[in-house]
Scaffold this motif. Structure first.
Motif, PDB file in Angstrom:
ATOM      1  N   TYR A 122       9.444  28.982  11.424  1.00 46.53           N
ATOM      2  CA  TYR A 122       9.723  28.263  12.671  1.00 46.53           C
ATOM      3  C   TYR A 122      10.192  26.849  12.359  1.00 46.53           C
ATOM      4  N   GLU A 153       6.727  33.892  18.837  1.00 48.35           N
ATOM      5  CA  GLU A 153       5.284  33.655  18.613  1.00 48.35           C
ATOM      6  C   GLU A 153       4.440  34.480  19.567  1.00 48.35           C
ATOM      7  N   LYS A 162       2.841  32.394   8.969  1.00 52.78           N
ATOM      8  CA  LYS A 162       3.671  31.457   9.726  1.00 52.78           C
ATOM      9  C   LYS A 162       3.928  30.233   8.854  1.00 52.78           C
TER      10      LYS A 162
END
Length: 194
Positions: A124, A158, A174
């Motif tokens: 991310y 997510e 993550k």
């Protein structure tokens, strides 16, 4: 073991997968859409053509690519390490604004015959990072939807991962895409080897 890399464009999935090819030379590497001959044609239609189609048609084209990829390629390589650039998770996240999440999951169960990644690497990025990296690319039809689209999709990814953890058994790593390429690579290798 089947491992999927997830994240919006420009978070470094392709870079990390290229590095893994040196570390895992016997692994089977693929991508969605476009990991099969049919998938390459569908990818051109979905990402590069000027053809207009409905949200439902778009969803079904992605599902067709996925079903073919799993039936024709992943099934034959099930005894190898499989590393995929995206998976059904992206498809669910991108489509969740237009379709019920449970319906999306059931359609993907059908398309995949229940073959899902055991591990997911989710990269991310911040608004600034994604904006900066997008500005350096020739944008495809999805990338042209803009930064807010990407931030909303990242949030949807997510939330989709959270939803899927109640449905299937998979481990998720993550990682912040702003970390150095080397740092990310080491963390990813450890996760795969664990």
């Amino acid at each position: 073991m089947y491992i999927a890399f997830e994240g919006v464009d420009c978070v470094g999935k392709s870079t990390q997968i290229e590095l893994l090819k040196k570390h895992f030379p016997d692994a089977f590497f693929t991508k969605e859409p476009g990991g099969s001959e049919l998938g390459m044609y569908l990818r051109k239609i979905l990402l590069e053509s000027k053809i207009q189609f409905s949200k439902k048609a778009e969803l079904l084209l992605f599902l067709a690519d996925r079903a073919n990829l799993i039936d024709m390629y992943l099934a034959q390589n099930k005894n190898k390490l499989i590393i995929s650039d995206r998976s059904f998770i992206s498809n669910m996240a991108y489509a969740r604004c237009d379709f019920d999440q449970n319906i999306l999951f059931e359609l993907n169960v059908f398309a995949t015959s229940g073959v899902f990644p055991q591990k997911v690497v989710f990269l991310y990025g911040s608004k600034e990072l994604i904006t900066q990296r997008l500005s350096k690319k020739d944008l495809d039809s999805i990338e042209q939807r803009g930064i807010e689209f990407f931030l909303n999709t990242q949030k949807a990814l997510e939330e989709t991962l959270d939803f899927l953890q109640t449905k299937i058994d998979m481990k998720i790593l993550k990682l912040d895409a702003s970390l150095s390429i080397e740092n990310l690579h080491e963390k990813i290798k450890e996760f795969i080897d664990d």
